[in-house]
Enzyme design. Structure first.
Site, PDB file in Angstrom:
ATOM      1  N   ARG A 170      26.406 -16.921   9.395  1.00 44.90           N
ATOM      2  CA  ARG A 170      25.715 -15.792  10.009  1.00 44.90           C
ATOM      3  C   ARG A 170      25.226 -14.868   8.903  1.00 44.90           C
ATOM      4  O   ARG A 170      25.774 -14.865   7.796  1.00 44.90           O
ATOM      5  CB  ARG A 170      26.631 -15.033  10.977  1.00 44.90           C
ATOM      6  CG  ARG A 170      27.834 -14.436  10.333  1.00 44.90           C
ATOM      7  CD  ARG A 170      28.832 -13.875  11.335  1.00 44.90           C
ATOM      8  NE  ARG A 170      29.878 -13.141  10.638  1.00 44.90           N
ATOM      9  CZ  ARG A 170      29.843 -11.857  10.374  1.00 44.90           C
ATOM     10  NH1 ARG A 170      28.816 -11.112  10.779  1.00 44.90           N
ATOM     11  NH2 ARG A 170      30.825 -11.253   9.728  1.00 44.90           N
ATOM     12  N   ARG A 174      21.887  -5.019  10.304  1.00 42.98           N
ATOM     13  CA  ARG A 174      22.277  -3.725  10.853  1.00 42.98           C
ATOM     14  C   ARG A 174      21.037  -2.922  11.189  1.00 42.98           C
ATOM     15  O   ARG A 174      20.194  -2.727  10.323  1.00 42.98           O
ATOM     16  CB  ARG A 174      23.069  -2.942   9.819  1.00 42.98           C
ATOM     17  CG  ARG A 174      24.505  -3.299   9.775  1.00 42.98           C
ATOM     18  CD  ARG A 174      25.224  -2.296   8.918  1.00 42.98           C
ATOM     19  NE  ARG A 174      26.472  -2.889   8.476  1.00 42.98           N
ATOM     20  CZ  ARG A 174      27.149  -2.507   7.428  1.00 42.98           C
ATOM     21  NH1 ARG A 174      26.709  -1.504   6.700  1.00 42.98           N
ATOM     22  NH2 ARG A 174      28.271  -3.097   7.104  1.00 42.98           N
ATOM     23  N   ARG A 249      33.513 -23.314  -7.685  1.00 40.26           N
ATOM     24  CA  ARG A 249      32.400 -22.745  -8.443  1.00 40.26           C
ATOM     25  C   ARG A 249      33.027 -21.798  -9.466  1.00 40.26           C
ATOM     26  O   ARG A 249      34.085 -21.220  -9.225  1.00 40.26           O
ATOM     27  CB  ARG A 249      31.450 -21.951  -7.537  1.00 40.26           C
ATOM     28  CG  ARG A 249      30.645 -22.789  -6.589  1.00 40.26           C
ATOM     29  CD  ARG A 249      29.600 -23.640  -7.268  1.00 40.26           C
ATOM     30  NE  ARG A 249      28.604 -22.824  -7.960  1.00 40.26           N
ATOM     31  CZ  ARG A 249      27.739 -23.299  -8.852  1.00 40.26           C
ATOM     32  NH1 ARG A 249      27.785 -24.565  -9.199  1.00 40.26           N
ATOM     33  NH2 ARG A 249      26.852 -22.510  -9.418  1.00 40.26           N
ATOM     34  N   ARG A 280      24.050 -10.771 -10.754  1.00 36.87           N
ATOM     35  CA  ARG A 280      24.186  -9.328 -10.573  1.00 36.87           C
ATOM     36  C   ARG A 280      24.689  -8.684 -11.854  1.00 36.87           C
ATOM     37  O   ARG A 280      25.193  -9.358 -12.755  1.00 36.87           O
ATOM     38  CB  ARG A 280      25.115  -9.001  -9.405  1.00 36.87           C
ATOM     39  CG  ARG A 280      26.542  -9.492  -9.543  1.00 36.87           C
ATOM     40  CD  ARG A 280      27.338  -9.152  -8.288  1.00 36.87           C
ATOM     41  NE  ARG A 280      28.746  -9.514  -8.411  1.00 36.87           N
ATOM     42  CZ  ARG A 280      29.679  -9.193  -7.526  1.00 36.87           C
ATOM     43  NH1 ARG A 280      29.356  -8.519  -6.439  1.00 36.87           N
ATOM     44  NH2 ARG A 280      30.933  -9.545  -7.706  1.00 36.87           N
ATOM     45  N   GLU A 300      26.732 -11.195 -14.467  1.00 33.26           N
ATOM     46  CA  GLU A 300      27.434 -12.342 -13.889  1.00 33.26           C
ATOM     47  C   GLU A 300      26.486 -13.530 -13.750  1.00 33.26           C
ATOM     48  O   GLU A 300      25.379 -13.396 -13.239  1.00 33.26           O
ATOM     49  CB  GLU A 300      27.987 -11.996 -12.502  1.00 33.26           C
ATOM     50  CG  GLU A 300      29.160 -11.056 -12.535  1.00 33.26           C
ATOM     51  CD  GLU A 300      29.813 -10.885 -11.165  1.00 33.26           C
ATOM     52  OE1 GLU A 300      29.603 -11.747 -10.286  1.00 33.26           O
ATOM     53  OE2 GLU A 300      30.516  -9.882 -10.995  1.00 33.26           O
ATOM     54  N   TYR A 348      39.700 -18.993  -0.271  1.00 30.20           N
ATOM     55  CA  TYR A 348      39.263 -17.697  -0.808  1.00 30.20           C
ATOM     56  C   TYR A 348      39.910 -16.574  -0.004  1.00 30.20           C
ATOM     57  O   TYR A 348      39.868 -16.577   1.228  1.00 30.20           O
ATOM     58  CB  TYR A 348      37.735 -17.568  -0.759  1.00 30.20           C
ATOM     59  CG  TYR A 348      37.276 -16.246  -1.316  1.00 30.20           C
ATOM     60  CD1 TYR A 348      37.207 -16.046  -2.694  1.00 30.20           C
ATOM     61  CD2 TYR A 348      36.973 -15.180  -0.472  1.00 30.20           C
ATOM     62  CE1 TYR A 348      36.827 -14.823  -3.212  1.00 30.20           C
ATOM     63  CE2 TYR A 348      36.596 -13.957  -0.993  1.00 30.20           C
ATOM     64  CZ  TYR A 348      36.525 -13.789  -2.363  1.00 30.20           C
ATOM     65  OH  TYR A 348      36.167 -12.564  -2.876  1.00 30.20           O
ATOM     66  N   ASP A 350      40.260 -12.271   0.424  1.00 31.82           N
ATOM     67  CA  ASP A 350      40.082 -10.874   0.040  1.00 31.82           C
ATOM     68  C   ASP A 350      41.472 -10.318  -0.259  1.00 31.82           C
ATOM     69  O   ASP A 350      42.489 -10.875   0.189  1.00 31.82           O
ATOM     70  CB  ASP A 350      39.434 -10.076   1.178  1.00 31.82           C
ATOM     71  CG  ASP A 350      37.934 -10.347   1.282  1.00 31.82           C
ATOM     72  OD1 ASP A 350      37.309 -10.604   0.233  1.00 31.82           O
ATOM     73  OD2 ASP A 350      37.397 -10.318   2.411  1.00 31.82           O
TER      74      ASP A 350
END
Length: 368
Positions: A170, A174, A249, A280, A300, A348, A350
């Protein structure tokens, strides 16, 4: 004699050690790097806390987790509001009314919704065959071409047409003028950096850095000195890659001190044009609203990973997931080894999810 050998001093290992010590257990923490903290380690350069392994912004909607992490540090009120640069154009992220206004010169959500819906309808993609078609079917051509395509191709070093559709499930749009990247209730950066949190967690616990587990455990005296092991390294390496190598990665950082007080005016700036080689630039001082005379930036670069490189992002496709399931089966048979963290669970996380996972592991381990 140690109750637990904890392999890895990142957030998972350090928190497990802290909680085990609270329960009267004796722990030894070892880490192959020359510092504690894993990937949330911050290095002080020019008075600036530099996120050595990439930007880490703590965010959660779980009050229990927020209250817990705040016992180790005071957090500031940093809000993650990245900016994207495409050629000579600048856009707000995530995709919101500021982004759409800049793209199309519009003012209202209704106008933005109509343009996106019309672009999607014109493409007539019913079953996306690749990532490009998937993204186009979700956001239309303008957002895709300027803000997704180049960035994604740099991340994966492949053309979007050659990437599977499932990578993008997705793409949130916003229709408000809100540049806050996260939707979570709580967000911020620990004042003084993340390393201080790990130092507090490991206070009073034996720690060895520059210590490779696979070398350390060969010494029979070392092996005999531990009852149980928490392993937060790569699970496939623990089993000597007996089923094959799990893929990742990787990321390469170019960090530079600049003789200016403010290089880009924002902590995170994404470069979404494929021709710019880095994905970035992070300007670390802005995470803590720094006023130092100099600044530190990190470019990066996303890169292919090979065995021996630093693993960053798990590649959770069918091939790797089924390979991990085989290793998980071996792990489930272990009586004196617990696997945890991103590398141990090939997943992964957070940071708030790491804390939740440790709460769960501690409850299971101590029957709480």
């Amino acid at each position: 004699m140690y109750d637990y050998l904890i392999v890895g001093s990142g957030l998972y290992g350090a928190m497990f050690a802290y909680e085990a010590k609270k329960r009267g257990k004796k722990c030894l923490v070892i880490d192959k790097r020359n510092h504690i903290g894993g990937n949330i380690y911050c290095e002080n350069i020019e008075g600036i806390n530099v996120h050595k392994y990439g930007a880490h912004i703590f965010h959660t909607s779980d009050k229990k987790i927020w209250d817990y992490i705040n016992t180790f540090a005071e957090f500031n009120n940093y809000i993650n509001s990245p900016v994207a640069i495409y050629k000579d154009e600048l856009y707000n992220l995530p995709f919101n009314m500021n982004t759409f206004s800049k793209l199309w010169g519009i003012k209202t959500p209704a106008e933005a919704k109509k343009i996106i819906a019309d672009q999607i309808a014109d493409l007539n993609i019913t079953e996306p065959k690749n990532l490009e078609e998937q993204a186009l079917s979700l956001v239309g051509k303008d957002v895709y071409q300027k803000l997704i395509k180049g960035y994604t191709e740099k991340q994966w070093e492949r053309d979007c047409k050659d990437l599977p559709a499932f990578i993008i499930k997705r793409l949130p749009l916003r229709f408000t003028f809100d540049n806050n990247y996260f939707n979570d209730r709580y967000q911020g950066i620990p004042i003084g950096g993340y390393t201080k949190i790990i130092e507090k967690m490991l206070d009073g616990i034996d720690v060895l850095t520059d210590t490779d587990y696979f070398e350390w455990i060969k010494d029979s005296n070392n092996a005999a000195s531990i009852k149980k092991t928490l392993f937060t390294g790569p699970i496939d390496q623990f089993y000597n890659y007996c089923y094959g190598v799990l893929e990742y990665r990787s990321v390469r950082f170019e960090t530079e001190v600049l003789d200016t007080d403010n290089y880009q005016g924002n902590a995170v700036v994404n470069y979404t044009d494929r021709e710019v080689p880095y994905t970035r630039i992070i300007e670390h001082k802005h995470f803590e609203f720094g006023k130092q005379p100099k600044t530190v930036i990190s470019r990066e670069y996303s890169s292919e990973w090979k065995l021996g490189d630093e693993p960053y992002y798990t590649i959770n496709d069918d091939k790797n997931n089924s390979l991990f399931a085989k290793y998980r089966e071996l792990a489930d048979k272990e009586e004196n080894v617990i696997f945890g963290g991103r590398l141990g669970n090939y997943k992964y996380y957070d940071m708030d999810k790491v804390i939740a996972a440790v709460f769960e592991a501690i409850a299971k381990e101590f029957g709480e």
